[in-house]
Motif scaffolding. Structure first.
Motif, PDB file in Angstrom:
ATOM      1  N   ARG A 114     -14.050 -18.962  25.309  1.00 53.11           N
ATOM      2  CA  ARG A 114     -12.715 -19.481  25.258  1.00 53.11           C
ATOM      3  C   ARG A 114     -12.658 -20.859  25.728  1.00 53.11           C
ATOM      4  O   ARG A 114     -11.759 -21.407  25.345  1.00 53.11           O
ATOM      5  CB  ARG A 114     -11.942 -18.339  26.437  1.00 53.11           C
ATOM      6  N   SER A 167      -1.425 -25.178  21.808  1.00 56.04           N
ATOM      7  CA  SER A 167      -0.286 -24.377  22.064  1.00 56.04           C
ATOM      8  C   SER A 167       0.826 -24.892  20.938  1.00 56.04           C
ATOM      9  O   SER A 167       0.695 -26.031  20.551  1.00 56.04           O
ATOM     10  CB  SER A 167       0.411 -24.697  23.605  1.00 56.04           C
ATOM     11  N   ASP A 183     -14.216 -18.094  19.590  1.00 57.27           N
ATOM     12  CA  ASP A 183     -13.561 -16.667  19.845  1.00 57.27           C
ATOM     13  C   ASP A 183     -13.940 -16.214  21.264  1.00 57.27           C
ATOM     14  O   ASP A 183     -14.909 -15.951  21.403  1.00 57.27           O
ATOM     15  CB  ASP A 183     -14.234 -16.028  18.515  1.00 57.27           C
ATOM     16  N   ASP A 194      -8.073 -19.053  20.264  1.00 55.15           N
ATOM     17  CA  ASP A 194      -6.806 -18.815  21.099  1.00 55.15           C
ATOM     18  C   ASP A 194      -6.062 -19.832  20.668  1.00 55.15           C
ATOM     19  O   ASP A 194      -6.140 -20.972  21.260  1.00 55.15           O
ATOM     20  CB  ASP A 194      -6.887 -18.809  22.529  1.00 55.15           C
ATOM     21  N   ASP A 217      -2.797 -20.495  21.559  1.00 57.34           N
ATOM     22  CA  ASP A 217      -1.928 -20.835  22.744  1.00 57.34           C
ATOM     23  C   ASP A 217      -2.602 -20.595  24.192  1.00 57.34           C
ATOM     24  O   ASP A 217      -2.435 -19.575  24.611  1.00 57.34           O
ATOM     25  CB  ASP A 217      -0.684 -19.847  22.616  1.00 57.34           C
ATOM     26  N   ASP A 233      -0.447 -18.792  27.293  1.00 60.29           N
ATOM     27  CA  ASP A 233      -0.124 -17.363  27.986  1.00 60.29           C
ATOM     28  C   ASP A 233      -1.401 -16.921  28.121  1.00 60.29           C
ATOM     29  O   ASP A 233      -2.333 -17.519  27.974  1.00 60.29           O
ATOM     30  CB  ASP A 233       0.455 -16.627  26.552  1.00 60.29           C
ATOM     31  N   ASP A 236      -3.753 -13.694  27.208  1.00 55.19           N
ATOM     32  CA  ASP A 236      -4.133 -12.638  26.391  1.00 55.19           C
ATOM     33  C   ASP A 236      -5.079 -11.569  26.980  1.00 55.19           C
ATOM     34  O   ASP A 236      -5.624 -11.709  27.987  1.00 55.19           O
ATOM     35  CB  ASP A 236      -5.150 -13.150  25.217  1.00 55.19           C
ATOM     36  N   GLY A 237      -4.863 -10.390  26.268  1.00 53.09           N
ATOM     37  CA  GLY A 237      -5.462  -9.114  26.724  1.00 53.09           C
ATOM     38  C   GLY A 237      -6.764  -8.863  25.849  1.00 53.09           C
ATOM     39  O   GLY A 237      -6.611  -7.967  25.185  1.00 53.09           O
ATOM     40  N   ASP A 238      -7.564  -9.879  25.714  1.00 60.50           N
ATOM     41  CA  ASP A 238      -8.547  -9.788  24.644  1.00 60.50           C
ATOM     42  C   ASP A 238      -9.391  -8.653  24.993  1.00 60.50           C
ATOM     43  O   ASP A 238     -10.261  -8.935  25.883  1.00 60.50           O
ATOM     44  CB  ASP A 238      -9.167 -11.103  24.450  1.00 60.50           C
ATOM     45  N   GLU A 296     -13.229  -9.960  25.373  1.00 59.55           N
ATOM     46  CA  GLU A 296     -13.341 -10.692  26.455  1.00 59.55           C
ATOM     47  C   GLU A 296     -13.614  -9.532  27.684  1.00 59.55           C
ATOM     48  O   GLU A 296     -14.517  -9.881  28.552  1.00 59.55           O
ATOM     49  CB  GLU A 296     -12.325 -11.590  26.948  1.00 59.55           C
ATOM     50  N   ASP A 321      -9.177 -15.042  30.350  1.00 56.23           N
ATOM     51  CA  ASP A 321      -8.164 -14.327  30.582  1.00 56.23           C
ATOM     52  C   ASP A 321      -8.487 -12.907  31.139  1.00 56.23           C
ATOM     53  O   ASP A 321      -7.378 -12.307  31.465  1.00 56.23           O
ATOM     54  CB  ASP A 321      -7.226 -14.434  29.332  1.00 56.23           C
TER      55      ASP A 321
END
Length: 675
Positions: free
Chosen positions: A149, A162, A210, A237, A239, A242, A244-246, A249, A281
């Motif tokens: 990330r 972004s 990624d 990513d 942006d 915000d 993320d709920g990746d 990850e 994140d």
């Protein structure tokens, strides 16, 4: 799985020749020497050294099993099926585990416009996981912990990336994703039956942007990386504003429990241009199962998961989980320099794992215009002086504050032959390949044959089946020479630094001006992405496609040869070796070296902030020129030849940029002025 399925769903019925056509043809793309200022005082290189050496730590097989079981437990709790890979610090793949039922491929995120280069392709999921793991391991050190990330944040067209930050300049490491490539002549390769071997090893997709790749630490010492691919997207990513709920990850985060990076050195503790970097994140509070409650690995293997053979990376018979090597030992391929022309006790070198140095300091075999090539003594002096600058440089990407910079330094002759590679004990591993890329890129683009070589570029002959011109690469060469009314040229009349090259490889030039068109070495802005950077990616996309085909089905496609890009061989190098044999690089830290007004080589530096890289390289050459006795010593490019004498679209190209208050030993400013 067929080869054509891996290359891309859009060409699934076309076969390999059409595959390369789709990759290469989807779109075409379309900066008198003055007297130097006085050098700041150069402190003597401390004979005893000033850098601590990382403690002897490594990943045991028990460690690897725990990491895998924790990741598998989290993936199972989320109802996801994917692949988890673990590597050591120098890139040996220690294990790859596939959850039974996981899709074999993952799609590389397409762009907003026509897909170019690697965009939109389907690739083996295991390749994605391995590249993520290597990214976490390679970008990190004892002074900084970066994830995939973090990589995503610094390799995109704007920084920070972004939709709200349009118009800002490109990320500081825009282009680093195309390093440690599978075709690199520097990177080591897995050999079946030999277990772990000396690194640094190659990455199947280069470095990854990624999310889902983290470094692994033991007692504050980076020992490897873990990468997860469980979703259907291999991307980045776009942006950072915000959260993320990746899923990848979260699974990777669970895997790191007990091996997590120290909080004090993670990316959020490090700022670039006043912006703190991102690390993850995902948080422990979002895990679906406590890592401490994870099932054992044996409860997964054979029922819901299996060790996965990955050609070129993890393919022994039988498959067994490996222990990693201890970084800094001969077996790791990166160890302390022995007796020789490098005088610093802090110097580390790249070894072959059996006691031999892979890139000992030596004389150059090529120069331009009848100039004397670099001698061994001159190359050694430049490397020693650059090491001295490094040891006095205030680091940007290391903690605690006021740490010394740690980098890798490479020197090449005009044909790209390596004349020496040295580094500090704890420099990030990614900088080894990248420093050589930067040196070769500066030498290549400053060479009288640069344009001719690019105009002679061919498509990958294994995939094309015959000798076919690479019209896309040739188009970038034509765009460069026809771009500027001030006469930019690829005929050796301009000294091109890696920074100047990067200026011209941006999707908007001047960098960040949204109303402006792309630089001549960039694709159109709507087609640009971390997977399509213009000339840089066009040169190696055929190599990448061939390698991924091999990983998918080695019976149908051979692995890619050592040596990236299909441009003419360099005359003084072995057959198949050209001036860009580990790829082009487009961010700062590389400069050509001259004797008078004749090109004789180049230097590349990588591992810290880009301004620190520039300073170490530029001052290393300047201080060597002042130290070497006799007439006509090697030096930085004459002022009249430098790319910053050229105006493009009314904007002066950049040649070098050095940091504020850069030295630990003095309060000197503007230390690169006049150098």
């Amino acid at each position: 799985m067929t080869t054509s399925r891996v290359i891309g769903e859009r060409i699934v019925r076309a076969g390999l020749p059409a595959a390369l056509a789709a990759l290469a043809l989807t779109s075409c793309g379309g900066g008198g020497s003055s007297s130097p200022s006085a050098l700041p005082p150069s402190p003597p290189i401390p004979p005893a050294g000033v850098y601590p050496v990382p403690a002897s730590k490594f990943l045991s097989t028990t460690d690897v099993e725990r990491i895998l079981s924790q990741g598998l437990s989290e993936a199972n709790a989320r109802g996801l099926k994917g692949v988890i890979a673990v590597t050591d610090r120098v890139g040996n793949v220690l294990a790859v585990v596939e959850m039974i039922g996981a899709a074999p491929t993952v799609r590389i995120r397409p762009s907003r416009g026509v897909d170019t280069d690697a965009q939109g392709l389907l690739v083996p999921r295991a390749a994605a996981a391995i590249s993520k793991a290597l990214t976490g391991a390679y970008l990190s050190s004892g002074g900084n912990a970066f994830s995939s990330r973090t990589a995503s944040m610094i390799v995109q067209e704007t920084f920070p990336p972004s939709p709200a930050t349009g118009g800002l300049e490109s990320g500081p490491l825009f282009g680093v994703q195309f390093s440690s490539l599978p075709c690199s002549d520097l990177s080591s390769r897995f050999v079946a039956g030999q277990g772990v071997t000396a690194g640094p090893h190659r990455a199947p997709l280069g470095l990854s942007a990624d999310p889902g790749g983290f470094p692994l630490y033991k007692d504050g010492v980076v020992v490897g990386g873990v990468g997860v691919s469980a979703d259907d997207d291999y991307g980045f990513d776009p942006d950072v504003l915000d959260i993320d709920g990746d899923a990848d990850e979260f699974i990777a985060l669970a895997a790191t429990d007990g091996f997590a990076a120290p909080e004090s050195i993670r990316a959020p503790q490090i700022a670039v241009d006043g912006v703190t970097l991102r690390f993850s994140d995902a948080s422990a509070s979002g895990l679906r199962v406590s890592p401490a409650a994870s099932q054992t690995l044996s409860s997964f293997i054979g029922t819901s998961a299996r060790l996965l053979s990955v050609p070129g990376y993890f393919a022994d018979t039988p498959l067994v989980i490996r222990a990693g090597v201890t970084y800094g030992t001969e077996a790791s391929g990166i160890r302390r320099a022995g007796a020789g022309p490098i005088t610093s006790q802090d110097a580390f070198v790249i070894s072959d794992g059996a006691g031999g140095e892979r890139f000992p300091v030596r004389a150059g075999g090529a120069a331009v215009g009848g100039a004397r090539p670099l001698t061994q003594a001159e190359a050694a002096t430049i490397l020693n002086e650059a090491l001295g600058v490094m040891s006095d440089a205030r680091a940007q990407i290391r903690r605690p504050l006021n740490s010394r910079a740690e980098v890798t330094i490479s020197i090449v002759d005009t044909d790209g032959a390596v004349l020496g590679i040295v580094r500090s004990p704890d420099a990030p591993v990614f900088g080894i390949d990248v420093s050589l890329q930067k040196a070769r890129s500066a030498a290549f683009m400053s060479h009288p044959l640069a344009g001719a070589d690019l105009q002679s570029a061919m498509r990958n002959p294994v995939l094309a089946g015959t000798a076919v011109p690479d019209t896309r690469v040739r188009g970038f060469a034509s765009a460069f020479s026809g771009y500027s009314p001030t006469g930019l040229s690829l005929t050796g009349t301009i000294a091109m630094s890696a920074r100047a090259l990067g200026n011209l490889a941006r999707p908007h030039f001047p960098d960040g001006e949204l109303a402006a068109g792309p630089g001549p070495l960039s694709p159109a802005s709507q087609n640009a992405s971390p997977f399509s950077t213009g000339l840089q990616s066009a040169l190696i996309v055929g190599d990448l496609a061939q390698h991924l085909s091999f990983v998918s089905d080695p019976a149908s496609t051979s692995d890619v040869d050592r040596g990236c890009a299909f441009v003419p061989d360099a005359p003084s190098r072995p057959s198949g070796q050209n001036r860009l044999s580990n790829g082009l690089q487009i961010f700062p830290g590389g400069f050509p070296i001259y004797r008078g007004d004749k090109l004789i080589g180049a230097i590349g530096v990588s591992g810290d902030g880009i301004d620190q890289d520039d300073m170490i390289a530029l001052l290393g050459v300047a201080r060597a020129a002042a130290r070497i006795a006799g007439t006509d010593p090697p030096s930085n490019a004459p002022r009249s030849l430098r790319a910053d004498q050229a105006f493009v679209n009314g904007v002066r190209l950049r040649y070098a940029s050095c940091p504020f208050s850069p030295l630990l030993s003095s309060a000197a400013q503007n230390v690169c002025d006049g150098q």
